[in-house]
Design a protein around this motif. Structure first.
Motif, PDB file in Angstrom:
ATOM      1  N   GLY A  83       0.789  -1.216   0.000  1.00 15.42           N
ATOM      2  CA  GLY A  83       0.000   0.000   0.000  1.00 15.42           C
ATOM      3  C   GLY A  83       0.825   1.271   0.000  1.00 15.42           C
ATOM      4  N   ARG A  84       2.117   1.146  -0.242  1.00 19.36           N
ATOM      5  CA  ARG A  84       3.019   2.297  -0.239  1.00 19.36           C
ATOM      6  C   ARG A  84       3.693   2.504  -1.590  1.00 19.36           C
ATOM      7  N   GLY A  85       3.213   1.795  -2.612  1.00 23.20           N
ATOM      8  CA  GLY A  85       3.815   1.924  -3.939  1.00 23.20           C
ATOM      9  C   GLY A  85       5.097   1.133  -4.127  1.00 23.20           C
ATOM     10  N   LEU A  86       5.413   0.246  -3.179  1.00 19.79           N
ATOM     11  CA  LEU A  86       6.669  -0.500  -3.263  1.00 19.79           C
ATOM     12  C   LEU A  86       6.671  -1.528  -4.386  1.00 19.79           C
ATOM     13  N   GLY A  87       5.510  -2.129  -4.668  1.00 24.73           N
ATOM     14  CA  GLY A  87       5.435  -3.080  -5.774  1.00 24.73           C
ATOM     15  C   GLY A  87       5.762  -2.408  -7.099  1.00 24.73           C
ATOM     16  N   LYS A  88       5.171  -1.243  -7.323  1.00 23.00           N
ATOM     17  CA  LYS A  88       5.464  -0.484  -8.543  1.00 23.00           C
ATOM     18  C   LYS A  88       6.927  -0.079  -8.593  1.00 23.00           C
ATOM     19  N   ALA A  89       7.448   0.413  -7.477  1.00 26.78           N
ATOM     20  CA  ALA A  89       8.848   0.831  -7.436  1.00 26.78           C
ATOM     21  C   ALA A  89       9.778  -0.353  -7.707  1.00 26.78           C
ATOM     22  N   LEU A  90       9.435  -1.509  -7.170  1.00 29.87           N
ATOM     23  CA  LEU A  90      10.243  -2.713  -7.354  1.00 29.87           C
ATOM     24  C   LEU A  90      10.268  -3.135  -8.818  1.00 29.87           C
ATOM     25  N   VAL A  91       9.112  -3.208  -9.446  1.00 27.54           N
ATOM     26  CA  VAL A  91       9.049  -3.601 -10.857  1.00 27.54           C
ATOM     27  C   VAL A  91       9.748  -2.550 -11.725  1.00 27.54           C
ATOM     28  N   ARG A  92       9.522  -1.278 -11.438  1.00 24.23           N
ATOM     29  CA  ARG A  92      10.175  -0.211 -12.211  1.00 24.23           C
ATOM     30  C   ARG A  92      11.692  -0.328 -12.114  1.00 24.23           C
ATOM     31  N   ARG A  93      12.191  -0.542 -10.907  1.00 23.13           N
ATOM     32  CA  ARG A  93      13.647  -0.662 -10.716  1.00 23.13           C
ATOM     33  C   ARG A  93      14.202  -1.846 -11.489  1.00 23.13           C
ATOM     34  N   MET A  94      13.440  -2.931 -11.517  1.00 20.63           N
ATOM     35  CA  MET A  94      13.913  -4.126 -12.216  1.00 20.63           C
ATOM     36  C   MET A  94      13.881  -3.948 -13.726  1.00 20.63           C
TER      37      MET A  94
END
Length: 138
Positions: A83-94
């Motif tokens: 709920g903090r946008g970490l999933g999006k940040a993780l995929v974007r970083r990858m």
């Protein structure tokens, strides 16, 4: 606060294994030895860590030919950190912020289709064929 890091030496294999072996619908079939082999053979890994404690709360792994094609696997964020946008940040970083930004990326998932569509993932076209994994015998 959280931080993302693609240093493979920082991955807490025990923490990742704890999630994959118990909570991940896609990961429970593996043994620890198989997971360790996958981790060692990964082309790239990205971890998400709590800034204050360094505890790992997210992970993604990729395999690749290093030139044009990569497969995204084992993406997760622990429930308490969602709920903090970490999933999006993780995929974007990858996939967007790393050496594979121009690659063709593949993945399999039963959920999070909306997340991946936001990064341009779509259903396969008529040129795509797949041979499913074969069941193992004991």
């Amino acid at each position: 606060m959280y931080e993302l890091d693609d240093d493979p030496g920082r991955i807490d294999a025990d923490a990742v294994w704890a999630y994959l072996s118990t909570d991940a619908y896609w990961g429970r079939w593996r043994t620890r030895a198989q997971f360790d082999a996958q981790l060692r053979g990964a082309w790239r890994v990205v971890g998400v860590y709590e800034s204050a404690t360094g505890a790992q709360v997210g992970f993604a792994r990729a395999v690749s030919d290093g030139v044009a094609l990569a497969y995204l696997a084992d993406v997760f964020v622990l429930e308490h950190a969602r709920g903090r946008g970490l999933g999006k940040a993780l995929v974007r970083r990858m996939i967007d912020d790393g050496p594979g930004a121009r690659f063709r990326w593949l993945l399999h998932t039963n959920d999070a289709h909306g997340l991946y569509k936001g990064f341009g993932f779509t259903g396969p076209d008529d040129t795509y064929l797949e041979r499913p994994g074969m069941p193992t015998t004991s």
